[in-house]
Design a protein around this motif. Structure first.
Motif, PDB file in Angstrom:
ATOM      1  N   GLU A  53       0.592   7.158  14.670  1.00  0.00           N
ATOM      2  CA  GLU A  53       0.914   8.582  14.538  1.00  0.00           C
ATOM      3  C   GLU A  53      -0.286   9.447  14.914  1.00  0.00           C
ATOM      4  O   GLU A  53      -0.146  10.441  15.630  1.00  0.00           O
ATOM      5  N   ARG A  80       1.680   2.052  20.031  1.00  0.00           N
ATOM      6  CA  ARG A  80       1.786   1.095  18.923  1.00  0.00           C
ATOM      7  C   ARG A  80       0.918  -0.140  19.188  1.00  0.00           C
ATOM      8  O   ARG A  80       0.275  -0.661  18.279  1.00  0.00           O
ATOM      9  N   ASN A  94      -0.564  -8.922   2.171  1.00  0.00           N
ATOM     10  CA  ASN A  94      -1.217  -7.796   2.848  1.00  0.00           C
ATOM     11  C   ASN A  94      -0.352  -7.165   3.935  1.00  0.00           C
ATOM     12  O   ASN A  94      -0.760  -6.178   4.552  1.00  0.00           O
ATOM     13  N   GLN A  95       0.820  -7.715   4.177  1.00  0.00           N
ATOM     14  CA  GLN A  95       1.665  -7.263   5.284  1.00  0.00           C
ATOM     15  C   GLN A  95       2.039  -5.781   5.180  1.00  0.00           C
ATOM     16  O   GLN A  95       1.967  -5.050   6.167  1.00  0.00           O
ATOM     17  N   GLU A  96       2.414  -5.336   4.005  1.00  0.00           N
ATOM     18  CA  GLU A  96       2.848  -3.944   3.835  1.00  0.00           C
ATOM     19  C   GLU A  96       1.737  -2.951   4.155  1.00  0.00           C
ATOM     20  O   GLU A  96       1.942  -1.993   4.910  1.00  0.00           O
ATOM     21  N   VAL A  97       0.553  -3.180   3.627  1.00  0.00           N
ATOM     22  CA  VAL A  97      -0.566  -2.263   3.881  1.00  0.00           C
ATOM     23  C   VAL A  97      -1.013  -2.350   5.345  1.00  0.00           C
ATOM     24  O   VAL A  97      -1.403  -1.356   5.946  1.00  0.00           O
ATOM     25  N   ASP A 153       0.992  -3.053   7.972  1.00  0.00           N
ATOM     26  CA  ASP A 153       2.005  -2.325   8.748  1.00  0.00           C
ATOM     27  C   ASP A 153       1.876  -0.818   8.561  1.00  0.00           C
ATOM     28  O   ASP A 153       2.039  -0.052   9.518  1.00  0.00           O
ATOM     29  N   GLU A 154       1.573  -0.401   7.355  1.00  0.00           N
ATOM     30  CA  GLU A 154       1.383   1.030   7.079  1.00  0.00           C
ATOM     31  C   GLU A 154       0.189   1.574   7.869  1.00  0.00           C
ATOM     32  O   GLU A 154       0.247   2.664   8.432  1.00  0.00           O
ATOM     33  N   ALA A 155      -0.872   0.792   7.921  1.00  0.00           N
ATOM     34  CA  ALA A 155      -2.053   1.216   8.684  1.00  0.00           C
ATOM     35  C   ALA A 155      -1.721   1.346  10.165  1.00  0.00           C
ATOM     36  O   ALA A 155      -2.139   2.304  10.817  1.00  0.00           O
ATOM     37  N   ASP A 175       1.173   2.076  11.442  1.00  0.00           N
ATOM     38  CA  ASP A 175       1.991   3.289  11.566  1.00  0.00           C
ATOM     39  C   ASP A 175       1.132   4.551  11.559  1.00  0.00           C
ATOM     40  O   ASP A 175       1.321   5.446  12.387  1.00  0.00           O
ATOM     41  N   VAL A 176       0.185   4.614  10.635  1.00  0.00           N
ATOM     42  CA  VAL A 176      -0.678   5.793  10.508  1.00  0.00           C
ATOM     43  C   VAL A 176      -1.555   5.959  11.746  1.00  0.00           C
ATOM     44  O   VAL A 176      -1.697   7.070  12.276  1.00  0.00           O
TER      45      VAL A 176
END
Length: 70
Positions: free
Chosen positions: A55, A22, A42-45, A47-49, A51-52
């Protein structure tokens, strides 16, 4: 690229945990986006990036075959 991202594959780093993956993903997204901490909109995008990328990194490390490693 980013010198603070360390090599995570064995035998260079024998014990790689989820936190290591991470942290590397976060450094990568920070470098690519140019933001150390994103604005609220921009926090959501962001954090999603992270995570991706985390992974994908975990899948990469799970799939690598290192010659000479035990």
């Amino acid at each position: 690229m980013c010198r603070s991202i360390k090599t995570l594959r064995p035998p260079v780093t024998p014990e790689v945990g989820e936190e290591d993956i991470r942290a590397a993903a976060l450094q990568y997204v920070r470098k690519v986006s140019g933001f150390r901490a994103p604005a609220a909109h921009n926090q959501e995008v962001f954090d999603e990036a992270v995570d991706v990328v985390a992974e994908a990194t975990a899948r990469l490390l799970d799939g690598l075959v290192v010659r000479g490693a035990k």
